[in-house]
Design a protein around this motif. Structure first.
Motif, PDB file in Angstrom:
ATOM      1  N   SER A 311     -11.104  43.857 -18.452  1.00 39.97           N
ATOM      2  CA  SER A 311     -11.151  43.623 -17.122  1.00 39.97           C
ATOM      3  C   SER A 311     -10.841  42.064 -16.782  1.00 39.97           C
ATOM      4  N   ASN A 312     -11.074  41.244 -17.696  1.00 39.73           N
ATOM      5  CA  ASN A 312     -10.503  39.844 -17.531  1.00 39.73           C
ATOM      6  C   ASN A 312      -8.801  40.071 -17.526  1.00 39.73           C
ATOM      7  N   ALA A 313      -8.308  40.776 -18.578  1.00 37.57           N
ATOM      8  CA  ALA A 313      -6.866  40.627 -18.723  1.00 37.57           C
ATOM      9  C   ALA A 313      -6.379  41.379 -17.603  1.00 37.57           C
ATOM     10  N   SER A 339      -4.495  41.387 -25.357  1.00 34.13           N
ATOM     11  CA  SER A 339      -3.258  40.435 -24.938  1.00 34.13           C
ATOM     12  C   SER A 339      -2.883  41.033 -23.398  1.00 34.13           C
ATOM     13  N   ASP A 340      -2.483  39.943 -22.778  1.00 34.58           N
ATOM     14  CA  ASP A 340      -2.127  40.239 -21.223  1.00 34.58           C
ATOM     15  C   ASP A 340      -0.838  39.063 -21.123  1.00 34.58           C
ATOM     16  N   ASN A 341      -0.010  39.573 -20.030  1.00 26.89           N
ATOM     17  CA  ASN A 341       1.035  38.463 -19.648  1.00 26.89           C
ATOM     18  C   ASN A 341       0.913  37.865 -18.382  1.00 26.89           C
ATOM     19  N   PHE A 357     -20.909  30.192 -16.532  1.00 27.42           N
ATOM     20  CA  PHE A 357     -20.441  29.811 -15.455  1.00 27.42           C
ATOM     21  C   PHE A 357     -19.486  29.100 -15.246  1.00 27.42           C
ATOM     22  N   TYR A 358     -18.567  28.759 -16.463  1.00 23.87           N
ATOM     23  CA  TYR A 358     -17.677  28.187 -16.264  1.00 23.87           C
ATOM     24  C   TYR A 358     -16.336  28.874 -15.668  1.00 23.87           C
ATOM     25  N   ARG A 359     -15.637  28.471 -14.960  1.00 25.11           N
ATOM     26  CA  ARG A 359     -14.532  29.155 -13.928  1.00 25.11           C
ATOM     27  C   ARG A 359     -13.297  28.398 -13.868  1.00 25.11           C
ATOM     28  N   VAL A 360     -12.147  28.702 -14.438  1.00 26.12           N
ATOM     29  CA  VAL A 360     -11.090  27.746 -14.580  1.00 26.12           C
ATOM     30  C   VAL A 360     -10.733  27.518 -12.912  1.00 26.12           C
ATOM     31  N   ASP A 361     -10.634  28.320 -11.972  1.00 26.51           N
ATOM     32  CA  ASP A 361     -10.368  28.282 -10.731  1.00 26.51           C
ATOM     33  C   ASP A 361     -11.569  28.067  -9.926  1.00 26.51           C
ATOM     34  N   THR A 371     -18.015  36.680 -12.395  1.00 30.15           N
ATOM     35  CA  THR A 371     -19.419  35.901 -12.215  1.00 30.15           C
ATOM     36  C   THR A 371     -19.186  34.695 -13.106  1.00 30.15           C
ATOM     37  N   GLY A 372     -18.357  34.469 -13.977  1.00 30.08           N
ATOM     38  CA  GLY A 372     -18.417  33.307 -14.533  1.00 30.08           C
ATOM     39  C   GLY A 372     -19.281  33.405 -16.213  1.00 30.08           C
ATOM     40  N   LEU A 373     -19.735  34.638 -16.226  1.00 29.34           N
ATOM     41  CA  LEU A 373     -20.776  34.823 -17.262  1.00 29.34           C
ATOM     42  C   LEU A 373     -20.040  35.854 -18.140  1.00 29.34           C
ATOM     43  N   LEU A 375     -17.637  35.731 -20.360  1.00 26.38           N
ATOM     44  CA  LEU A 375     -16.796  35.537 -21.650  1.00 26.38           C
ATOM     45  C   LEU A 375     -18.221  34.698 -22.318  1.00 26.38           C
ATOM     46  N   ALA A 376     -19.127  34.357 -21.706  1.00 34.12           N
ATOM     47  CA  ALA A 376     -20.448  33.928 -22.446  1.00 34.12           C
ATOM     48  C   ALA A 376     -21.073  34.993 -23.194  1.00 34.12           C
ATOM     49  N   ILE A 377     -21.261  36.265 -22.305  1.00 37.91           N
ATOM     50  CA  ILE A 377     -21.494  37.374 -22.933  1.00 37.91           C
ATOM     51  C   ILE A 377     -20.805  37.980 -24.038  1.00 37.91           C
ATOM     52  N   GLY A 398       0.573  34.161 -20.369  1.00 35.15           N
ATOM     53  CA  GLY A 398      -0.592  35.021 -20.885  1.00 35.15           C
ATOM     54  C   GLY A 398      -1.432  34.534 -21.965  1.00 35.15           C
ATOM     55  N   SER A 399      -2.522  35.597 -22.132  1.00 37.73           N
ATOM     56  CA  SER A 399      -3.421  35.176 -23.162  1.00 37.73           C
ATOM     57  C   SER A 399      -3.711  36.181 -24.294  1.00 37.73           C
ATOM     58  N   ASP A 400      -4.315  35.873 -25.351  1.00 37.61           N
ATOM     59  CA  ASP A 400      -4.641  36.849 -26.531  1.00 37.61           C
ATOM     60  C   ASP A 400      -5.906  36.305 -26.826  1.00 37.61           C
TER      61      ASP A 400
HETATM   62  P1  ADP Z   1     -15.196  35.077 -14.712  1.00 35.43           P
HETATM   63  O1  ADP Z   1     -16.327  36.054 -14.280  1.00 35.43           O
HETATM   64  O2  ADP Z   1     -14.862  34.232 -13.909  1.00 35.43           O
HETATM   65  O3  ADP Z   1     -13.841  35.965 -15.223  1.00 35.43           O
HETATM   66  P2  ADP Z   1     -15.507  35.047 -17.478  1.00 35.43           P
HETATM   67  O4  ADP Z   1     -16.715  34.101 -18.274  1.00 35.43           O
HETATM   68  O5  ADP Z   1     -15.228  35.974 -17.975  1.00 35.43           O
HETATM   69  O6  ADP Z   1     -15.776  34.586 -16.202  1.00 35.43           O
HETATM   70  O7  ADP Z   1     -14.247  33.749 -17.856  1.00 35.43           O
HETATM   71  C1  ADP Z   1     -14.233  32.604 -17.485  1.00 35.43           C
HETATM   72  C2  ADP Z   1     -12.785  31.954 -17.114  1.00 35.43           C
HETATM   73  O8  ADP Z   1     -11.967  32.102 -18.221  1.00 35.43           O
HETATM   74  C3  ADP Z   1     -12.343  32.785 -16.033  1.00 35.43           C
HETATM   75  O9  ADP Z   1     -12.801  32.083 -14.881  1.00 35.43           O
HETATM   76  C4  ADP Z   1     -10.953  32.620 -16.204  1.00 35.43           C
HETATM   77  O10 ADP Z   1     -10.268  31.455 -15.503  1.00 35.43           O
HETATM   78  C5  ADP Z   1     -10.826  32.475 -17.643  1.00 35.43           C
HETATM   79  N1  ADP Z   1     -10.253  33.722 -18.479  1.00 35.43           N
HETATM   80  C6  ADP Z   1     -10.668  34.793 -18.857  1.00 35.43           C
HETATM   81  N2  ADP Z   1     -10.083  35.632 -19.568  1.00 35.43           N
HETATM   82  C7  ADP Z   1      -8.590  35.144 -19.071  1.00 35.43           C
HETATM   83  C8  ADP Z   1      -7.566  35.771 -18.991  1.00 35.43           C
HETATM   84  N3  ADP Z   1      -7.262  37.082 -19.840  1.00 35.43           N
HETATM   85  N4  ADP Z   1      -6.457  35.117 -18.649  1.00 35.43           N
HETATM   86  C9  ADP Z   1      -6.760  34.044 -18.122  1.00 35.43           C
HETATM   87  N5  ADP Z   1      -7.904  33.329 -17.979  1.00 35.43           N
HETATM   88  C10 ADP Z   1      -8.827  34.063 -18.320  1.00 35.43           C
END
Ligand code: ADP
Length: 411
Positions: A311-313, A339-341, A357-361, A371-373, A375-377, A398-400
């Motif tokens: 779902s993040n991808a 992977s995503d582009n 709770f870390y969020r890039v933006d 929720t910013g949680l 990837l911690a999960i 993109g990311s892998d």
């Molecule tokens: P969120 O609920 O904000 O997605 P996550 O813990 O899932 O929180 O992810 C933390 C941060 O990592 C996100 O805010 C996002 O900026 C970055 N991130 C996670 N997955 C991706 C991805 N596939 N592509 C780009 N950024 C990602």
């Protein structure tokens, strides 16, 4: 004579006992230098100290009536000789020694003994006991000097062990306190989450009811209510994620239910669940690779793990882009790459994305799932399965996310 030596030994023993009350090594050395002066009926004394790992000695104590400022020992001098032999180095008459001008002590003393403070392989330092008159060091004095060095070293060793024990105990107490604090925090979050969940459901239910029953509500109010509903959903999601992190995060092992899991079918069901989300952004999801990996894991957790990644991808993917999921094997481990582009993650943000709770933006206001949680999960589930996760990402490209999980066997 016997009487007097036994008194002297008693004095030494007494000093050992008293040294247990001393608060640092310097005090112990001071104490024993004074005892040395008394025992050997000397005039003054001082002590050199070697800091751990340091080759050089520094003056740690000087009795009050020492008439000069001793120069630090030389490599070829008595201090180094005594530390090599680990035996006292006696100079019965300074006249017999050849001193350079700088080290000439003849105007202050006529004889002296350097007593190494040595314990096993360690040399802590040395005591220098000085006499204004020449000495014909008797057997008794020699034995006393040896005993003095040994006793000083033993007292310092005991002091150090005592300190180490104190440190270990303090560390254990701190660890226990930290654990307790973590438990309390967890309990608090769990209780608070539980309390918040019901009112949130009620708010949502009521807003839905209002929207459903009042067809005449003006459009701007309908929009506001939808926003409120979105925020409530976001809060509910945080609560769900928090409950997962806390309840499972604490009782790690007991909470994971290990069963045989078909990895492909877990990922397939994730793809099915994410289809609508992907369609909204015209993203194609593909699942490829090995279909026959049967591993041991917690099915619910594994689904959660990949649901979060996929779902993040999609969420951070590009409209019309792709999300590829590939299953393979590396040794006897399973490897899943998502992977995503999409937007990608900057080099600076990468180390932090698994932090709660870390969020890039941070400025981006999101309603709903994020929720910013997540990837911690993900990280918790991966480590609970004794696996590992790595991310490769290029900003804008993109990311892998690569997950490696052991294919454990059930006993
Ligand atoms: P969120 O609920 O904000 O997605 P996550 O813990 O899932 O929180 O992810 C933390 C941060 O990592 C996100 O805010 C996002 O900026 C970055 N991130 C996670 N997955 C991706 C991805 N596939 N592509 C780009 N950024 C990602």
């Amino acid at each position: 004579m016997r009487e007097s030596i036994s008194n002297k030994i008693a004095l030494l023993n007494q000093a050992t006992l008293e040294s247990f009350l001393d608060t640092d090594s310097a005090k112990i050395v001071e104490h024993f230098t004074e005892i040395g002066i008394k025992l050997l009926e000397a005039d003054f004394g001082f002590a050199w100290w070697k800091t751990i790992n340091a080759k050089d000695y520094h003056l740690i104590y000087k009795s009050e009536n020492t008439p000069y400022n001793p120069k630090p020992p030389r490599q070829e001098g008595g201090n180094f000789k005594a530390s090599k032999t680990r035996l006292p180095f006696f100079v019965a008459s300074v006249k017999s020694e050849k001193y350079s001008k700088e080290f000439d002590v003849s105007s202050y003393m006529q004889s002296y003994v350097i007593i190494p403070i040595a314990y096993k392989k360690d040399i802590y330092g040395s005591l220098v006991i000085c006499f204004k008159k020449e000495q014909n060091f008797s057997e008794e004095m020699r034995e006393l000097a040896t005993a003095l060095g040994r006793t000083t070293a033993q007292s310092i060793t005991i002091f150090r062990l005592k300190n180490k024990e104190k440190e270990v105990l303090a560390k254990a107490a701190q660890q226990e306190a930290d654990l307790r604090e973590e438990q309390l925090r967890t309990e608090f979050i769990a209780n608070a989450s539980h309390e918040i969940r019901t009112p949130l459901a009620i708010i949502r239910g009521n807003i839905d009811l209002v929207l459903l029953k009042n067809k005449k509500i003006p459009q701007d109010i309908v929009e506001s209510l939808h926003i409120v509903n979105g925020e409530v959903e976001h809060l509910s999601n945080i609560i769900t994620d928090l409950t997962f992190l806390t309840s499972k995060g604490v009782v790690l092992k007991e909470d994971i239910i290990l069963k045989k899991v078909d990895l492909f079918s877990v990922l397939n069901s994730v793809v099915v669940r994410c289809k609508t989300l992907a369609d909204k952004k015209k993203i194609t999801i593909s699942l490829s690779g090995l279909k026959n990996i049967i591993m041991v894991g917690d099915v619910e957790c594994l689904e959660r793990l990949f649901l979060n990644l996929v779902s993040n991808a999609i969420h951070y993917g590009k409209v019309g882009g792709f999300v590829k999921i590939k299953i393979s094997k590396t040794g006897n481990k399973a490897k899943v790459v998502v992977s995503d582009n999409g937007v990608g993650i900057s080099h600076d943000d990468l180390p932090h994305i698994f932090t709660r709770f870390y969020r890039v933006d941070k400025s981006h206001h999101t309603i709903g799932r994020n929720t910013g949680l997540g990837l911690a999960i993900v990280k918790w589930i991966v480590s609970a399965h004794k696996g590992s996760i790595q991310v490769g990402s290029v900003l804008g490209k993109g990311s892998d996310f690569e997950v490696i999980l052991p294919i454990l066997k059930l006993d």
